[in-house]
Design a protein around this motif. Structure first.
Motif, PDB file in Angstrom:
ATOM      1  N   VAL A  61       0.870  -1.176   0.000  1.00 22.40           N
ATOM      2  CA  VAL A  61       0.000   0.000   0.000  1.00 22.40           C
ATOM      3  C   VAL A  61       0.904   1.222   0.000  1.00 22.40           C
ATOM      4  O   VAL A  61       1.843   1.315   0.801  1.00 22.40           O
ATOM      5  CB  VAL A  61      -0.929   0.029   1.233  1.00 22.40           C
TER       6      VAL A  61
ATOM      7  N   THR B  62      -2.411   0.579  -4.350  1.00 24.32           N
ATOM      8  CA  THR B  62      -2.001  -0.740  -3.883  1.00 24.32           C
ATOM      9  C   THR B  62      -1.497  -1.547  -5.064  1.00 24.32           C
ATOM     10  O   THR B  62      -1.945  -1.350  -6.198  1.00 24.32           O
ATOM     11  CB  THR B  62      -3.156  -1.474  -3.163  1.00 24.32           C
TER      12      THR B  62
ATOM     13  N   VAL C  62      -8.882   0.297  -1.723  1.00 21.03           N
ATOM     14  CA  VAL C  62      -8.397   1.685  -1.685  1.00 21.03           C
ATOM     15  C   VAL C  62      -9.512   2.712  -1.903  1.00 21.03           C
ATOM     16  O   VAL C  62      -9.245   3.901  -1.987  1.00 21.03           O
ATOM     17  CB  VAL C  62      -7.248   1.900  -2.701  1.00 21.03           C
TER      18      VAL C  62
END
Length: 128
Positions: free
Chosen positions: A91, A100, A126
């Motif tokens: 990440v 990511t 995300v």
């Protein structure tokens, strides 16, 4: 063995996306192909073993190999019958959110089958 790398970007803060990764109980919330996770512990750690139950009841055993909180990276091995995969997650902070990456190593046919649900899950990971 084959390998592929998937990427996704979103508005979630990197810290939030990382917390979603390191907390197995949260995996079904952002990874639609996962119905349940059976594991002893609330947070991933090297050596942790468990089982992921898919939407269709298929069970896959896993072992976490490494976790790097500072760099927000982790690696695990997943086994479903004779199929073995190694998944490397990261990440990253991005302006306005996070990104990511997922590098998957394993048999080409398994990678092809897993790519679509993995892309979907990464996008949800995300999402702000």
């Amino acid at each position: 063995m084959a390998a592929m790398t998937l990427r996704a970007e979103g508005t979630a803060r990197a810290e939030d996306a990382w917390h979603r990764y390191v907390t197995p109980a949260r995996w079904p919330a952002w990874s639609p192909q996962i119905r349940a996770v059976r594991v002893a512990g609330e947070r991933i750690a090297p050596g942790m073993r468990g089982e992921v139950v898919s939407l269709f009841g298929v069970r896959a055993a896993f072992t976490v190999e490494s976790v790097d909180d500072e760099r927000r990276r982790w690696v695990w091995r997943v086994r479903l019958g004779p199929v073995r995969l190694r998944l490397r997650h990261a990440v990253l902070s991005r302006p306005g959110g996070s990104a990511t990456t997922l590098r998957i190593e394993g048999p080409a046919l398994a990678l092809a089958a897993y790519a679509l649900p993995a892309r979907w899950a990464l996008g949800r990971l995300v999402r702000g």
